[in-house]
Design a protein around this motif. Structure first.
Motif, PDB file in Angstrom:
ATOM      1  N   UNK A 128      12.482  30.053 -12.341  1.00 31.41           N
ATOM      2  CA  UNK A 128      13.545  29.740 -11.385  1.00 31.41           C
ATOM      3  C   UNK A 128      14.845  29.648 -12.162  1.00 31.41           C
ATOM      4  N   UNK A 129      15.888  30.259 -11.627  1.00 33.38           N
ATOM      5  CA  UNK A 129      17.166  30.272 -12.350  1.00 33.38           C
ATOM      6  C   UNK A 129      18.281  29.758 -11.444  1.00 33.38           C
ATOM      7  N   UNK A 130      19.142  28.923 -12.050  1.00 31.69           N
ATOM      8  CA  UNK A 130      20.301  28.396 -11.330  1.00 31.69           C
ATOM      9  C   UNK A 130      21.561  28.573 -12.166  1.00 31.69           C
ATOM     10  N   UNK A 131      22.669  28.752 -11.482  1.00 32.14           N
ATOM     11  CA  UNK A 131      23.972  28.739 -12.153  1.00 32.14           C
ATOM     12  C   UNK A 131      24.850  27.748 -11.383  1.00 32.14           C
ATOM     13  N   UNK A 132      26.144  27.805 -11.612  1.00 33.18           N
ATOM     14  CA  UNK A 132      27.028  26.940 -10.820  1.00 33.18           C
ATOM     15  C   UNK A 132      27.267  27.535  -9.437  1.00 33.18           C
ATOM     16  N   UNK A 133      26.823  28.771  -9.224  1.00 33.98           N
ATOM     17  CA  UNK A 133      26.971  29.403  -7.903  1.00 33.98           C
ATOM     18  C   UNK A 133      25.729  29.126  -7.040  1.00 33.98           C
ATOM     19  N   UNK A 134      25.825  29.482  -5.777  1.00 33.71           N
ATOM     20  CA  UNK A 134      24.686  29.254  -4.873  1.00 33.71           C
ATOM     21  C   UNK A 134      23.580  30.272  -5.177  1.00 33.71           C
ATOM     22  N   UNK A 135      22.335  29.968  -4.812  1.00 32.97           N
ATOM     23  CA  UNK A 135      21.249  30.941  -5.009  1.00 32.97           C
ATOM     24  C   UNK A 135      21.563  32.283  -4.347  1.00 32.97           C
ATOM     25  N   UNK A 136      22.163  32.259  -3.158  1.00 34.45           N
ATOM     26  CA  UNK A 136      22.464  33.525  -2.452  1.00 34.45           C
ATOM     27  C   UNK A 136      23.417  34.389  -3.287  1.00 34.45           C
ATOM     28  N   UNK A 137      24.339  33.740  -3.983  1.00 32.82           N
ATOM     29  CA  UNK A 137      25.325  34.504  -4.763  1.00 32.82           C
ATOM     30  C   UNK A 137      24.731  35.150  -6.017  1.00 32.82           C
ATOM     31  N   UNK A 138      23.625  34.632  -6.518  1.00 33.63           N
ATOM     32  CA  UNK A 138      23.050  35.216  -7.748  1.00 33.63           C
ATOM     33  C   UNK A 138      21.763  36.002  -7.479  1.00 33.63           C
ATOM     34  N   UNK A 139      21.331  36.037  -6.231  1.00 27.19           N
ATOM     35  CA  UNK A 139      20.040  36.679  -5.925  1.00 27.19           C
ATOM     36  C   UNK A 139      20.028  38.153  -6.324  1.00 27.19           C
ATOM     37  N   UNK A 140      21.094  38.887  -6.027  1.00 26.62           N
ATOM     38  CA  UNK A 140      21.121  40.320  -6.339  1.00 26.62           C
ATOM     39  C   UNK A 140      21.142  40.541  -7.857  1.00 26.62           C
ATOM     40  N   UNK A 141      21.964  39.743  -8.537  1.00 18.72           N
ATOM     41  CA  UNK A 141      22.019  39.835 -10.004  1.00 18.72           C
ATOM     42  C   UNK A 141      20.630  39.637 -10.599  1.00 18.72           C
ATOM     43  N   UNK A 142      19.914  38.644 -10.104  1.00 18.95           N
ATOM     44  CA  UNK A 142      18.579  38.368 -10.647  1.00 18.95           C
ATOM     45  C   UNK A 142      17.597  39.474 -10.299  1.00 18.95           C
ATOM     46  N   UNK A 143      17.742  40.020  -9.108  1.00 20.39           N
ATOM     47  CA  UNK A 143      16.841  41.116  -8.704  1.00 20.39           C
ATOM     48  C   UNK A 143      16.960  42.277  -9.695  1.00 20.39           C
ATOM     49  N   UNK A 144      18.184  42.504 -10.184  1.00 17.55           N
ATOM     50  CA  UNK A 144      18.422  43.616 -11.111  1.00 17.55           C
ATOM     51  C   UNK A 144      18.092  43.216 -12.551  1.00 17.55           C
ATOM     52  N   UNK A 145      18.553  42.040 -12.940  1.00 17.72           N
ATOM     53  CA  UNK A 145      18.439  41.625 -14.347  1.00 17.72           C
ATOM     54  C   UNK A 145      17.090  41.011 -14.700  1.00 17.72           C
ATOM     55  N   UNK A 146      16.496  40.307 -13.761  1.00 21.15           N
ATOM     56  CA  UNK A 146      15.230  39.603 -14.026  1.00 21.15           C
ATOM     57  C   UNK A 146      14.311  39.729 -12.812  1.00 21.15           C
ATOM     58  N   UNK A 147      13.773  40.921 -12.572  1.00 26.16           N
ATOM     59  CA  UNK A 147      12.899  41.055 -11.412  1.00 26.16           C
ATOM     60  C   UNK A 147      11.758  40.048 -11.473  1.00 26.16           C
ATOM     61  N   UNK A 148      11.554  39.373 -10.357  1.00 28.45           N
ATOM     62  CA  UNK A 148      10.480  38.374 -10.303  1.00 28.45           C
ATOM     63  C   UNK A 148      10.980  36.955 -10.408  1.00 28.45           C
ATOM     64  N   UNK A 149      12.212  36.773 -10.926  1.00 26.74           N
ATOM     65  CA  UNK A 149      12.754  35.416 -11.013  1.00 26.74           C
ATOM     66  C   UNK A 149      13.279  34.987  -9.648  1.00 26.74           C
ATOM     67  N   UNK A 150      13.241  33.685  -9.409  1.00 24.75           N
ATOM     68  CA  UNK A 150      13.695  33.132  -8.134  1.00 24.75           C
ATOM     69  C   UNK A 150      15.048  32.461  -8.332  1.00 24.75           C
ATOM     70  N   UNK A 151      16.014  32.839  -7.516  1.00 22.59           N
ATOM     71  CA  UNK A 151      17.325  32.174  -7.550  1.00 22.59           C
ATOM     72  C   UNK A 151      17.191  30.808  -6.896  1.00 22.59           C
ATOM     73  N   UNK A 152      17.725  29.800  -7.548  1.00 24.90           N
ATOM     74  CA  UNK A 152      17.534  28.427  -7.063  1.00 24.90           C
ATOM     75  C   UNK A 152      18.809  27.619  -7.241  1.00 24.90           C
ATOM     76  N   UNK A 153      18.829  26.466  -6.611  1.00 29.28           N
ATOM     77  CA  UNK A 153      19.857  25.481  -6.946  1.00 29.28           C
ATOM     78  C   UNK A 153      19.405  24.809  -8.245  1.00 29.28           C
ATOM     79  N   UNK A 154      20.343  24.152  -8.912  1.00 32.17           N
ATOM     80  CA  UNK A 154      19.960  23.440 -10.138  1.00 32.17           C
ATOM     81  C   UNK A 154      18.878  22.406  -9.826  1.00 32.17           C
TER      82      UNK A 154
END
Ligand code: NAP
Length: 216
Positions: A33-59
Motif C-alpha cells: 500500500x502506498x501513500x503520498x501527501x496527495x489523495x489515493x485517487x490522485x496517485x492511482x494512475x501513477x501507481x498503475x504504471x509505476x508499480x502494478x499491483x500496489x494499492x493507492x492509500x491514505x497514509x
C-alpha cells in the motif's frame, strides 16, 4: 533467514525510492500500500504504471494495514508524519539529509545520523534505518537470489532487535543481504558521506566496512 509473518508493506512516498522498493516487494509476494501527501485517487494512475499491483492509500490506511512501514518521503517533510499513527509500528527509515535539496535544517547538522532525529520525532515507533545508502536504480537492478556471490548488502540499524529481525527478513526476501549493524546510533556508519554510502558492497564488504565480528 525466512520471515513469514510480514505480509503487507506500507510505503509513504511514491517517488524514486518508494516505487523501487514497492516493485521489489510486489515481486517477492508482499501486498503493498502506498501513500503520498496527495489523495489515493490522485496517485492511482501513477501507481498503475509505476508499480502494478500496489494499492493507492491514505497514509492512515497504508500505516494501519501494514506490518512494516517504509519512510520514502523527502526528509524535509518529516514533520508531516503523524507519530500517533506510527506508534508501535516497525518503521524503516530510508530517508537521507541532503541540504542542497532539503534546505539547511539545524536538527540534522549536529553529527548524529538523520534517523536518530526521526526516532526522536517518532518515539513510539520501532525505527530501523536501511535502504538509505543504496541508489533507487540499484534497488531495482541489483536484487539477486540468496547465495548469489554478487548479491548486494543493505545495512540495518535500530534499537529494537525484533524490528531489526523482521526488516532483515524483508530485505532478504526482496533480494539483498541484510547486515545488522546493531543499535540505531550505528547508522552513523552508513549515513551520507560515509564510505558505505553509495558503495556497491556485498555482505563480506559490508561486514568489513562496518567492522562487525558476527558470523557470516
Ligand atoms: N533517490 C535515491 O536514489 C535515494 C536512495 C536512498 C534514499 N533516498 C532518500 O529517500 C527519500 C525519498 O527520495 P526520492 O528520491 O524517492 O524522492 P522523490 O522522488 O522526490 O519522492 C518523494 C515522494 O514522497 C512523497 N511525499 C511528499 N510528502 C509526503 C508526505 N507527507 N507523506 C507521504 N509521501 C510524501 C512525494 O509525493 P507528493 O509530493 O505528491 O506527496 C513523492 O512521491 C529522500 O529522503 C532521499 O534522500 C533516496
Amino acid at each position: 533467514m525466512q520471515i513469514t509473518e510480514v505480509k503487507t508493506i506500507g510505503i509513504l512516498g511514491a517517488g524514486r525510492v518508494g516505487t523501487a522498493i514497492a516493485r521489489r516487494a510486489i515481486a517477492a509476494g508482499y501486498a503493498v500500500k502506498i501513500a503520498t501527501s496527495k489523495s489515493p485517487a490522485e496517485i492511482a494512475l501513477l501507481l498503475e504504471i509505476m508499480v502494478p499491483g500496489a494499492v493507492a492509500a491514505t497514509a492512515q490506511d497504508a500505516i494501519a494495514g501494514s506490518d512494516i512501514v517504509i519512510l520514502a518521503l523527502p526528509l524535509s517533510k518529516y514533520r508531516q508524519l503523524q507519530p500517533e499513527l506510527l506508534a508501535g509500528k516497525i518503521v524503516i527509515d530510508a530517508m537521507n539529509y541532503w541540504a542542497p535539496t532539503d534546505g539547511t535544517l539545524a536538527e540534522f547538522e549536529t553529527g548524529t545520523s538523520s534517523s536518530e532525529v526521526i526516532q526522536k520525532f517518532l518515539p513510539q515507533s520501532r525505527l530501523v534505518r536501511s535502504f538509505n545508502h543504496m541508489g533507487y536504480h540499484e534497488i531495482d537492478e541489483e536484487a539477486r537470489p540468496s547465495g548469489d556471490p554478487q548479491r548486494r548488502a543493505l545495512a540495518i540499524a535500530g534499537n529494537d532487535a525484533e524490528a531489526r529481525r523482521q526488516v532483515a527478513g524483508f530485505i532478504d526476501r526482496i533480494g539483498f543481504d541484510p547486515v545488522d549493524a546493531g543499535l540505531l546510533i550505528e547508522s552513523r556508519m552508513f549515513d551520507t558521506g560515509t564510505p558505505v554510502f553509495g558503495a556497491p558492497f556485498t555482505r563480506a564488504d559490508m561486514l568489513e566496512a562496518l567492522t562487525l565480528k558476527q558470523a557470516s
